[in-house]
Design an enzyme around this catalytic site. Structure first.
Site, PDB file in Angstrom:
ATOM      1  CB  THR A 187      -0.831   0.082   1.308  1.00 17.67           C
ATOM      2  OG1 THR A 187      -1.925  -0.876   1.311  1.00 17.67           O
ATOM      3  CG2 THR A 187      -1.637   1.234   1.445  1.00 17.67           C
ATOM      4  CG  MET A 198      -3.391  -8.282   9.343  1.00 13.28           C
ATOM      5  SD  MET A 198      -3.805  -9.226   7.914  1.00 13.28           S
ATOM      6  CE  MET A 198      -5.027 -10.243   8.532  1.00 13.28           C
ATOM      7  N   GLY A 199      -4.456  -4.799   7.579  1.00 14.09           N
ATOM      8  CA  GLY A 199      -5.314  -3.681   7.765  1.00 14.09           C
ATOM      9  C   GLY A 199      -6.283  -4.064   9.046  1.00 14.09           C
ATOM     10  CB  THR A 220       1.631  -0.208   4.544  1.00 10.46           C
ATOM     11  OG1 THR A 220       1.711  -1.336   3.700  1.00 10.46           O
ATOM     12  CG2 THR A 220       3.228  -0.319   5.456  1.00 10.46           C
ATOM     13  N   GLY A 280     -10.171  -3.028   3.870  1.00  7.49           N
ATOM     14  CA  GLY A 280      -9.218  -2.863   4.784  1.00  7.49           C
ATOM     15  C   GLY A 280      -9.141  -1.640   5.349  1.00  7.49           C
TER      16      GLY A 280
HETATM   17  C1  SD4 Z   1      -4.967  -3.555   3.581  1.00  9.80           C
HETATM   18  N1  SD4 Z   1      -3.130  -2.236   4.740  1.00  9.80           N
HETATM   19  O1  SD4 Z   1      -5.978  -3.749   2.627  1.00  9.80           O
HETATM   20  C2  SD4 Z   1      -3.760  -2.984   3.541  1.00  9.80           C
HETATM   21  C3  SD4 Z   1      -2.883  -3.799   2.807  1.00  9.80           C
HETATM   22  C4  SD4 Z   1      -1.736  -3.475   2.370  1.00  9.80           C
HETATM   23  O2  SD4 Z   1      -0.983  -3.426   0.287  1.00  9.80           O
HETATM   24  O3  SD4 Z   1      -0.736  -2.867   2.952  1.00  9.80           O
HETATM   25  N2  SD4 Z   1      -1.695  -3.822   1.087  1.00  9.80           N
HETATM   26  O4  SD4 Z   1      -5.177  -4.311   4.686  1.00  9.80           O
END
Ligand code: SD4
Length: 327
Positions: A185, A238-239, A236, A215
Site C-alpha cells: 500500500t 494487515m489492515g 501499511t 481494509g
Molecule cells: C489492507 N493495509 O488492505 C492494506 C494492505 C496493504 O498493500 O498494506 N496492502 O489491509
C-alpha cells in the site's frame, strides 16, 4: 461582538493559562524549532518515484493536498506495482477492488472503498472530499460517482496478476497472510511551504482477500490521519489490525502528547502486539510526519521501508521493528 461560545472559549483559555505558563520553558525548548519544509514521505520503495512527483508540486509552492494526490497517482498507474491501482492483486474471485482516502489540513477528507475498474481511486476520493457533503462512497455507488465525474472505466486485472491469481487458485488456495511479499500500500504524508500537512493512502488491499473485504486504507483514522496542529500518520500491512486499534489516529494522538514520530509509531505497534498472542505472524508498519517536518516509522517485523524527499534529496530508510531487539 463576543457571543456566548467565544466567552466560554475565552474562559477556558483563561483558566488554562496558569497551566500553560507553568510549562512554558519545556514547551518552548521542545517545540519552537524552525520546521523543515517542504517534505514528503511515503511507504515502500515505490514511494521514491511517488515522492518525486509530489516534490515537484511542493517546490512549486503547491499545497500538500495536491502533492499527495499527484504523488500516489504514480504507483496507481504503474502495472508493476502489484498492490496499488492498475495491476493490483485481485480478491479471491479474481476482481481487483481498490480502497483509498485523502485528508487535508482542514480536516476535510474523502474516501472510496471496494471501487472497481477505476485506475485512480485517490482522485475519486479527492472528488468525494471536494464535491460532495460525504466522506466515503463504496462499491457500485462509488463507481457511478466516478463515472459521473468523468473517470474512465478500464480493466485493472493485468495478465500477470491474472496468472498469479490462477496459480494461487490451483495451489489449493493457501491462506495468504500479509507478509513482506504482498503488502505495498502507498501511504504518503506531506508538509508544504505554508506549513500545512496532508496525506493520502491507496491500495488494492490484501491479495486474494474475501470478496467484499475492505481494509484500513480507506478508513480515516485507521489507514490515514492528519491533524494540522500536530502531525500525520499512515499505515501499511494487515489492515484489520490498524482498524482494531484505529492506528493512525492513535499515532497522531501520541504525537500530540509529545512523542516523536518514530516513538508514536513504536507505541502504536506495541499496542497491537500487547493485544495479540500471534502478532509475530503479521506485518504492520506505521509512518508519521509531524508539524516540524520530523518523520519516523516503526513496524512489527523487518522488511518495511519508507521513502523521504526533502531539500537534501531522496532517501529510502529501513524502519525499526519490534522483533529486532527480541532475543
Ligand atoms: C489492507 N493495509 O488492505 C492494506 C494492505 C496493504 O498493500 O498494506 N496492502 O489491509
Amino acid at each position: 461582538m463576543a457571543n456566548r461560545r467565544d466567552f466560554l472559549k475565552l474562559s477556558a483559555i483563561g483558566s488554562a493559562l496558569g497551566l500553560v505558563f507553568s510549562n512554558i520553558s519545556s514547551v518552548s525548548a521542545k517545540n519552537i524549532k524552525k520546521p523543515q519544509k517542504p517534505i514528503v514521505v511515503s511507504t515502500w520503495q515505490h514511494g521514491l518515484a511517488a515522492n518525486e512527483a509530489a516534490w515537484q508540486v511542493l517546490t512549486n509552492n503547491g499545497r500538500a493536498i495536491d502533492a499527495v494526490e499527484t504523488g500516489v497517482r504514480i504507483p496507481e498507474a504503474d502495472p508493476k506495482v502489484r498492490t496499488v491501482g492498475l495491476g493490483g492483486y485481485p480478491d479471491s474471485s479474481g476482481k481487483v477492488t481498490l480502497d483509498a482516502c485523502i485528508m487535508d489540513e482542514n480536516m476535510n477528507c474523502g474516501s472510496v472503498a471496494y471501487l472497481q475498474n477505476i485506475k485512480h481511486p485517490i482522485s475519486v476520493a479527492r472528488k468525494v472530499m471536494d464535491d460532495t457533503p460525504h466522506v466515503m462512497l463504496v462499491g457500485e455507488g462509488a463507481q457511478q460517482f466516478a463515472k459521473q465525474q468523468g473517470f474512465i472505466e478500464e480493466n485493472l486485472l493485468t495478465e500477470e496478476s491474472k496468472l498469479d491469481w490462477q496459480n494461487w487458485l490451483s495451489s489449493g488456495q493457501a491462506k495468504k497472510l500479509i507478509n513482506i511479499e504482498n503488502h505495498d500500500t502507498i501511504g504518503m504524508l506531506a508538509l508544504d511551504n505554508k506549513g500545512n500537512l496532508s496525506g493520502a493512502c491507496t491500495t488494492s488491499g490484501a491479495a486474494y482477500k474475501l470478496p467484499g473485504r475492505v481494509g484500513d486504507s480507506p478508513i480515516i483514522g485507521a489507514g490515514l490521519y492528519v491533524d494540522n496542529e500536530v502531525g500525520a500518520a499512515t499505515a501499511t500491512g494487515m489492515g484489520e489490525l490498524m482498524m482494531k486499534t484505529v492506528g493512525c489516529h492513535l499515532v497522531v494522538e501520541l504525537m500530540r502528547q509529545g512523542a516523536s514520530p518514530q516513538e508514536a509509531c513504536r507505541q502504536a505497534v506495541q499496542r497491537i502486539a500487547n493485544k495479540l498472542d500471534d502478532f509475530e505472524q503479521f506485518q504492520v508498519g506505521f509512518l508519521a510526519l509531524n508539524k516540524q517536518g520530523e518523520y519516523g516509522a516503526f513496524c512489527i517485523q523487518s522488511g518495511f521501508n519508507y521513502a523521504v524527499r526533502d531539500a537534501q534529496g531522496e532517501q529510502l530508510i529501513d524502519a525499526k521493528n519490534l522483533l529486532e531487539n527480541k532475543a
